[in-house]
Motif scaffolding. Structure first.
Motif, PDB file in Angstrom:
ATOM      1  N   LYS A 179       0.853  -1.192   0.000  1.00  0.00           N
ATOM      2  CA  LYS A 179       0.000   0.000   0.000  1.00  0.00           C
ATOM      3  C   LYS A 179       0.881   1.231   0.000  1.00  0.00           C
ATOM      4  N   MET A 180       0.399   2.262  -0.701  1.00  0.00           N
ATOM      5  CA  MET A 180       1.168   3.500  -0.838  1.00  0.00           C
ATOM      6  C   MET A 180       0.189   4.668  -0.919  1.00  0.00           C
ATOM      7  N   TYR A 181       0.651   5.849  -0.551  1.00  0.00           N
ATOM      8  CA  TYR A 181      -0.147   7.055  -0.758  1.00  0.00           C
ATOM      9  C   TYR A 181       0.381   7.763  -2.001  1.00  0.00           C
ATOM     10  N   GLY A 182      -0.401   8.690  -2.520  1.00  0.00           N
ATOM     11  CA  GLY A 182      -0.106   9.300  -3.810  1.00  0.00           C
ATOM     12  C   GLY A 182       1.289   9.878  -3.950  1.00  0.00           C
ATOM     13  N   TYR A 183       1.677  10.735  -3.025  1.00  0.00           N
ATOM     14  CA  TYR A 183       2.999  11.360  -3.104  1.00  0.00           C
ATOM     15  C   TYR A 183       4.102  10.304  -3.071  1.00  0.00           C
ATOM     16  N   GLU A 184       3.888   9.287  -2.281  1.00  0.00           N
ATOM     17  CA  GLU A 184       4.857   8.193  -2.180  1.00  0.00           C
ATOM     18  C   GLU A 184       5.029   7.491  -3.537  1.00  0.00           C
ATOM     19  N   ILE A 185       3.939   7.324  -4.260  1.00  0.00           N
ATOM     20  CA  ILE A 185       4.002   6.717  -5.594  1.00  0.00           C
ATOM     21  C   ILE A 185       4.845   7.580  -6.523  1.00  0.00           C
ATOM     22  N   THR A 186       4.583   8.893  -6.527  1.00  0.00           N
ATOM     23  CA  THR A 186       5.351   9.780  -7.422  1.00  0.00           C
ATOM     24  C   THR A 186       6.832   9.746  -7.090  1.00  0.00           C
ATOM     25  N   GLN A 187       7.165   9.717  -5.810  1.00  0.00           N
ATOM     26  CA  GLN A 187       8.570   9.718  -5.406  1.00  0.00           C
ATOM     27  C   GLN A 187       9.260   8.383  -5.703  1.00  0.00           C
ATOM     28  N   LYS A 188       8.537   7.295  -5.559  1.00  0.00           N
ATOM     29  CA  LYS A 188       9.111   5.977  -5.835  1.00  0.00           C
ATOM     30  C   LYS A 188       9.413   5.836  -7.333  1.00  0.00           C
ATOM     31  N   VAL A 189       8.518   6.326  -8.175  1.00  0.00           N
ATOM     32  CA  VAL A 189       8.753   6.283  -9.626  1.00  0.00           C
ATOM     33  C   VAL A 189       9.970   7.133  -9.975  1.00  0.00           C
ATOM     34  N   LYS A 190      10.040   8.305  -9.391  1.00  0.00           N
ATOM     35  CA  LYS A 190      11.181   9.193  -9.623  1.00  0.00           C
ATOM     36  C   LYS A 190      12.486   8.518  -9.183  1.00  0.00           C
ATOM     37  N   GLU A 191      12.443   7.868  -8.028  1.00  0.00           N
ATOM     38  CA  GLU A 191      13.633   7.192  -7.495  1.00  0.00           C
ATOM     39  C   GLU A 191      14.052   6.019  -8.394  1.00  0.00           C
ATOM     40  N   ILE A 192      13.104   5.171  -8.746  1.00  0.00           N
ATOM     41  CA  ILE A 192      13.399   3.983  -9.550  1.00  0.00           C
ATOM     42  C   ILE A 192      13.962   4.367 -10.919  1.00  0.00           C
ATOM     43  N   THR A 193      13.429   5.444 -11.500  1.00  0.00           N
ATOM     44  CA  THR A 193      13.849   5.849 -12.850  1.00  0.00           C
ATOM     45  C   THR A 193      14.978   6.869 -12.825  1.00  0.00           C
ATOM     46  N   HIS A 194      15.545   7.104 -11.644  1.00  0.00           N
ATOM     47  CA  HIS A 194      16.640   8.072 -11.489  1.00  0.00           C
ATOM     48  C   HIS A 194      16.246   9.446 -12.037  1.00  0.00           C
ATOM     49  N   GLY A 195      15.006   9.828 -11.763  1.00  0.00           N
ATOM     50  CA  GLY A 195      14.524  11.148 -12.139  1.00  0.00           C
ATOM     51  C   GLY A 195      14.064  11.283 -13.574  1.00  0.00           C
ATOM     52  N   GLU A 196      14.144  10.212 -14.354  1.00  0.00           N
ATOM     53  CA  GLU A 196      13.743  10.276 -15.766  1.00  0.00           C
ATOM     54  C   GLU A 196      12.231  10.364 -15.937  1.00  0.00           C
ATOM     55  N   LEU A 197      11.506   9.785 -15.018  1.00  0.00           N
ATOM     56  CA  LEU A 197      10.050   9.770 -15.111  1.00  0.00           C
ATOM     57  C   LEU A 197       9.474  10.481 -13.895  1.00  0.00           C
ATOM     58  N   LYS A 198       8.746  11.548 -14.138  1.00  0.00           N
ATOM     59  CA  LYS A 198       8.124  12.316 -13.055  1.00  0.00           C
ATOM     60  C   LYS A 198       6.626  12.327 -13.282  1.00  0.00           C
ATOM     61  N   ILE A 199       5.911  11.714 -12.372  1.00  0.00           N
ATOM     62  CA  ILE A 199       4.455  11.654 -12.474  1.00  0.00           C
ATOM     63  C   ILE A 199       3.879  12.832 -11.714  1.00  0.00           C
ATOM     64  N   THR A 200       3.062  13.613 -12.386  1.00  0.00           N
ATOM     65  CA  THR A 200       2.435  14.767 -11.743  1.00  0.00           C
ATOM     66  C   THR A 200       1.177  14.332 -11.001  1.00  0.00           C
ATOM     67  N   GLU A 201       0.799  15.134 -10.023  1.00  0.00           N
ATOM     68  CA  GLU A 201      -0.445  14.859  -9.299  1.00  0.00           C
ATOM     69  C   GLU A 201      -1.636  14.911 -10.241  1.00  0.00           C
ATOM     70  N   GLY A 202      -1.567  15.805 -11.224  1.00  0.00           N
ATOM     71  CA  GLY A 202      -2.659  15.952 -12.190  1.00  0.00           C
ATOM     72  C   GLY A 202      -2.869  14.718 -13.039  1.00  0.00           C
ATOM     73  N   ALA A 203      -1.829  13.921 -13.208  1.00  0.00           N
ATOM     74  CA  ALA A 203      -1.949  12.661 -13.945  1.00  0.00           C
ATOM     75  C   ALA A 203      -2.256  11.505 -12.992  1.00  0.00           C
ATOM     76  N   LEU A 204      -1.637  11.522 -11.822  1.00  0.00           N
ATOM     77  CA  LEU A 204      -1.744  10.405 -10.884  1.00  0.00           C
ATOM     78  C   LEU A 204      -3.138  10.239 -10.293  1.00  0.00           C
ATOM     79  N   TYR A 205      -3.684  11.304  -9.722  1.00  0.00           N
ATOM     80  CA  TYR A 205      -4.923  11.147  -8.964  1.00  0.00           C
ATOM     81  C   TYR A 205      -6.129  10.748  -9.817  1.00  0.00           C
ATOM     82  N   PRO A 206      -6.290  11.276 -11.026  1.00  0.00           N
ATOM     83  CA  PRO A 206      -7.384  10.750 -11.862  1.00  0.00           C
ATOM     84  C   PRO A 206      -7.222   9.250 -12.148  1.00  0.00           C
TER      85      PRO A 206
END
Length: 113
Positions: A24-51
């Motif tokens: 289980k994860m919360y929204g901000y945690e998801i965005t940060q984990k993606v950023k971490e895993i991709t070494h900053g190459e992929l940044k998911i915005t809240e506007g894309a994530l929450y919908p």
């Protein structure tokens, strides 16, 4: 990653895969984990994530648990049984798409030479 439109079609798969790995994860945690895993190459915005999270919840793939953390309410998302099964379908679908794109990008398209 320069063009965020390239990953938007993959966002559902990314979310399901992460929740399959991290329970289980919360929204901000998801965005940060993606950023971490991709070494900053992929940044998911809240506007894309929450919908996407709301759609997955409406489709019965996610459950939401609201927890009070440091005097504020935090929504944790976790897979339902249906969501857990859907991971395999979505990952396979994306892998097949990537393979097809690799074939296309590596093909010698100019056969008149």
């Amino acid at each position: 990653m320069g063009n965020s439109n390239l990953y938007k079609g993959s966002l559902t798969t990314i979310i399901l895969k992460l929740l399959g790995e991290f329970d289980k994860m919360y929204g901000y945690e998801i965005t940060q984990k993606v950023k971490e895993i991709t070494h900053g190459e992929l940044k998911i915005t809240e506007g894309a994530l929450y919908p996407s999270l709301h759609k997955l919840e409406a489709d019965g793939l996610l459950d939401v648990e609201v927890v009070k953390v440091d005097n504020r309410m935090r929504k944790y998302y976790k897979l339902t049984e249906k969501g857990d099964k859907e991971i395999v379908n979505k990952v396979t679908e994306l892998e097949n798409y990537v393979k097809t794109m690799q074939v296309l990008l590596n093909a010698n398209l100019n056969t008149s030479k």
